[in-house]
Design an enzyme around this catalytic site. Structure first.
Site, PDB file in Angstrom:
ATOM      1  N   HIS A  96       0.839  -1.194   0.000  1.00  0.00           N
ATOM      2  CA  HIS A  96       0.000   0.000   0.000  1.00  0.00           C
ATOM      3  C   HIS A  96       0.873   1.242   0.000  1.00  0.00           C
ATOM      4  O   HIS A  96       1.799   1.358   0.810  1.00  0.00           O
ATOM      5  CB  HIS A  96      -0.935   0.017   1.202  1.00  0.00           C
ATOM      6  CG  HIS A  96      -1.821   1.226   1.233  1.00  0.00           C
ATOM      7  ND1 HIS A  96      -2.759   1.479   0.263  1.00  0.00           N
ATOM      8  CD2 HIS A  96      -1.892   2.279   2.104  1.00  0.00           C
ATOM      9  CE1 HIS A  96      -3.383   2.610   0.535  1.00  0.00           C
ATOM     10  NE2 HIS A  96      -2.860   3.118   1.640  1.00  0.00           N
ATOM     11  N   SER A  97       0.588   2.172  -0.920  1.00  0.00           N
ATOM     12  CA  SER A  97       1.290   3.444  -1.024  1.00  0.00           C
ATOM     13  C   SER A  97       2.789   3.187  -1.238  1.00  0.00           C
ATOM     14  O   SER A  97       3.161   2.520  -2.209  1.00  0.00           O
ATOM     15  CB  SER A  97       1.001   4.286   0.220  1.00  0.00           C
ATOM     16  OG  SER A  97       1.294   5.633   0.005  1.00  0.00           O
ATOM     17  N   LEU A  98       3.660   3.670  -0.362  1.00  0.00           N
ATOM     18  CA  LEU A  98       5.087   3.366  -0.501  1.00  0.00           C
ATOM     19  C   LEU A  98       5.316   1.865  -0.581  1.00  0.00           C
ATOM     20  O   LEU A  98       6.168   1.385  -1.335  1.00  0.00           O
ATOM     21  CB  LEU A  98       5.867   3.946   0.677  1.00  0.00           C
ATOM     22  CG  LEU A  98       7.344   3.548   0.773  1.00  0.00           C
ATOM     23  CD1 LEU A  98       8.128   4.057  -0.427  1.00  0.00           C
ATOM     24  CD2 LEU A  98       7.955   4.051   2.087  1.00  0.00           C
ATOM     25  N   ALA A 100       3.690  -0.373  -2.066  1.00  0.00           N
ATOM     26  CA  ALA A 100       3.504  -0.912  -3.411  1.00  0.00           C
ATOM     27  C   ALA A 100       4.807  -0.830  -4.201  1.00  0.00           C
ATOM     28  O   ALA A 100       5.168  -1.763  -4.932  1.00  0.00           O
ATOM     29  CB  ALA A 100       2.390  -0.161  -4.129  1.00  0.00           C
ATOM     30  N   SER A 124      -1.583  -0.972  -4.205  1.00  0.00           N
ATOM     31  CA  SER A 124      -2.702  -0.215  -3.639  1.00  0.00           C
ATOM     32  C   SER A 124      -2.305   1.224  -3.319  1.00  0.00           C
ATOM     33  O   SER A 124      -1.231   1.467  -2.766  1.00  0.00           O
ATOM     34  CB  SER A 124      -3.182  -0.915  -2.361  1.00  0.00           C
ATOM     35  OG  SER A 124      -4.054  -0.092  -1.618  1.00  0.00           O
TER      36      SER A 124
END
Length: 260
Positions: A96-98, A100, A124
């Site tokens: 998720h975010s970083l 990913a 994500s």
């Protein structure tokens, strides 16, 4: 010891024991994120078949006294070494975010080393790797502005960030993670060869669905975009529609079929 990198991991490599989930979902945290973010996932993602393993980075949780990474390459290099003993059964990556971007780079490094590959990657809340992070760079903000940025994303409870001791513990790893994010350059070369599933919140100011859709260019395998109601942290506590989607995509990637 590699187990320090993971929360929720069965530390004994080898064939699953009776009653032990045969699948591993390695979850890569957002900037400043810890393993607690994934606690409820273990109940909601079919725990009898999916072992949710949260990546624990230095500078948080039980590794609070370790200096955090500030660059992607050394982080990925050390993380791959920690993962090596635990790639003994089908697995997938969720970032998720970083997280990913870290998951994406970790998959590339596994391929370069000839190690097992994830059956799929969930990307994500992040624009595609080839879409650069626009300035200003968050890691260069003052402490107050950095806190305001995190609060605007609904990333942490406001009361936690307003407590001096909590801030003292959180800020170093948070700033270091943003430095990784701000200085990140994606790996060049071949595309991934397994499914990539891109997830987005419909009210996410950092990763609009159209930006998340750019992950299509990262793989020669299957690809899908799913959009959920919510902000950058639409997936907090694994709401039912999200959990259902993750399990459906794992099945499509043949994870459950292979494990059986």
């Amino acid at each position: 010891m590699s187990a320090t990198w993971f929360s929720g991991l069965s530390v004994q490599p080898g064939a699953p024991a009776m009653g032990e989930p045969p699948l591993r979902l390695f979850c890569f945290p957002h900037a400043g994120g810890g393993s607690r973010f994934y606690n409820l996932w273990r109940q909601r993602l079919a725990p009898q078949v999916v072992e949710v393993c949260a990546i624990v980075l230095p500078g948080r949780d039980g590794r609070l006294l370790e200096p955090p990474y500030t660059r992607m390459e050394p982080l990925v290099s050390d993380l791959v070494e920690a993962l090596r003993p635990h790639l003994d059964r089908p697995f997938a990556f969720f970032g998720h975010s970083l997280g990913a971007a870290v998951a994406y780079e970790t998959a590339h490094r596994l391929r370069q080393l000839g190690l097992p590959q994830p059956r799929c990657l969930f990307a994500s809340g992040r624009r595609a790797p080839h879409s650069p992070v626009p300035p200003p760079f968050t890691h260069q903000l003052s402490d107050a502005d950095l806190v305001s940025e995190v609060l605007s994303l609904n990333g942490l409870p406001e009361k936690a960030l307003r407590r001096p001791r909590a801030l003292e513990a959180i800020l170093p790893s948070l700033r270091a993670d943003y430095q990784i994010n701000d200085t990140y350059l994606p790996s060049a070369g071949l595309r991934l060869a397994f499914p990539v599933y891109a997830y987005a919140g419909d009210d996410d100011p950092l990763a609009l669905p159209v930006d998340v859709a750019g992950w299509r260019l990262t793989t020669t395998g299957a690809f899908r975009v799913r959009v959920f109601p919510g902000d950058h942290f639409y997936l907090r506590d694994a709401p039912p529609d999200f959990a259902t989607a993750v399990l459906a995509d794992l099945r499509e990637a043949a994870l459950l079929g292979v494990a059986r």
